[in-house]
Scaffold this active site. Structure first.
Site, PDB file in Angstrom:
ATOM      1  N   ILE A 120      48.237   9.902  10.394  1.00 46.01           N
ATOM      2  CA  ILE A 120      47.751   9.166  11.563  1.00 46.01           C
ATOM      3  C   ILE A 120      47.540   7.729  11.104  1.00 46.01           C
ATOM      4  CG2 ILE A 120      45.930   8.992  13.295  1.00 46.01           C
ATOM      5  CD1 ILE A 120      45.527  12.071  12.799  1.00 46.01           C
ATOM      6  N   HIS A 141      44.820   4.753  12.622  1.00 45.52           N
ATOM      7  CA  HIS A 141      43.364   4.757  12.433  1.00 45.52           C
ATOM      8  C   HIS A 141      43.055   5.040  10.963  1.00 45.52           C
ATOM      9  CE1 HIS A 141      39.315   5.540  14.599  1.00 45.52           C
ATOM     10  NE2 HIS A 141      39.070   5.412  13.294  1.00 45.52           N
ATOM     11  N   LEU A 142      42.524   4.031  10.311  1.00 40.86           N
ATOM     12  CA  LEU A 142      42.214   4.127   8.881  1.00 40.86           C
ATOM     13  C   LEU A 142      41.350   5.353   8.574  1.00 40.86           C
ATOM     14  CD1 LEU A 142      42.219   2.559   6.108  1.00 40.86           C
ATOM     15  CD2 LEU A 142      40.031   1.596   6.845  1.00 40.86           C
ATOM     16  N   HIS A 143      41.665   6.028   7.500  1.00 43.20           N
ATOM     17  CA  HIS A 143      40.824   7.145   7.056  1.00 43.20           C
ATOM     18  C   HIS A 143      40.985   7.313   5.550  1.00 43.20           C
ATOM     19  CE1 HIS A 143      44.766   8.689   8.333  1.00 43.20           C
ATOM     20  NE2 HIS A 143      44.640   9.630   7.416  1.00 43.20           N
ATOM     21  N   GLN A 144      39.873   7.576   4.909  1.00 38.68           N
ATOM     22  CA  GLN A 144      39.881   7.780   3.458  1.00 38.68           C
ATOM     23  C   GLN A 144      39.786   9.265   3.139  1.00 38.68           C
ATOM     24  OE1 GLN A 144      39.513   5.752   0.089  1.00 38.68           O
ATOM     25  NE2 GLN A 144      37.296   5.801   0.087  1.00 38.68           N
TER      26      GLN A 144
END
Ligand SMILES: [Zn+2]
Length: 180
Positions: free
Chosen positions: A133, A136-139
């Protein structure tokens, strides 16, 4: 869970039953967003759910932590800003500070809940870099155990998906409260 599987994993772990079927769903392409808009973004809609329904482990001021529905390993967490931004450099200083704090807290909660032998953390920015995805930034915060990439004997003992993720959510939510 057989003793043999415990030995194979190196040490017993609280999430040991849990992983591969979710990845099979992912490989099938289910729940992938149609486009990069807020309207079709799961990371924008998840905070509107209850913690249990959304598998949200913690909510901060500018971001939140959620169980990955398609974990590489059981206990795989995602740290997300609430804001729909794609790049680490799009975060404000406050957002970036909390992004780091939520990541550190995630690591401590995982260490308390399941004593992983190691962890991977990181962001995949852009589809070419492996982001499922990308909008949308996600760690990712992924617990690792010796031999975890060869964990196939466990598949046959896996429970139904919703129950398994619910149990993992309870374990990690509890661990979150007991760490900082
Ligand atoms: Zn979003």
């Amino acid at each position: 869970m057989s003793e043999q599987s415990h030995d194979f994993a190196g040490r017993p772990d609280a999430f040991e039953r849990l992983w591969t079927p979710h990845r099979m769903v992912y490989i099938g392409g289910e729940n992938k967003p149609d486009d990069d808009s807020v309207a079709s973004c799961p990371f924008c809609s998840i905070p509107g759910r209850t913690d249990e329904d959304g598998l949200i482990v913690a909510r901060g001021e500018t971001g939140y932590v959620v169980l990955n529905l398609y974990p590489y390993n059981p206990g795989h967490l995602l740290v997300c800003p609430y804001r729909h931004v794609s790049s680490y450099t799009d975060l404000s200083k406050d957002e970036r500070d909390e992004f780091g704090e939520l990541t550190a807290h995630s690591i401590r909660a995982l260490q308390l809940a399941s004593r992983p032998a190691g962890l991977n953390t990181g962001t995949n920015q852009g589809a070419v870099a492996g982001a499922g995805i990308a909008a949308h930034l996600h760690q990712h915060v992924i617990p690792r155990w010796m031999g975890d990439s060869n964990f196939f004997p466990i598949i046959a003992e896996t429970k139904a998906l919703p129950q398994v993720l619910g149990e993992t959510w309870k374990l990690l939510s509890d661990a979150w409260e007991r760490t900082c």
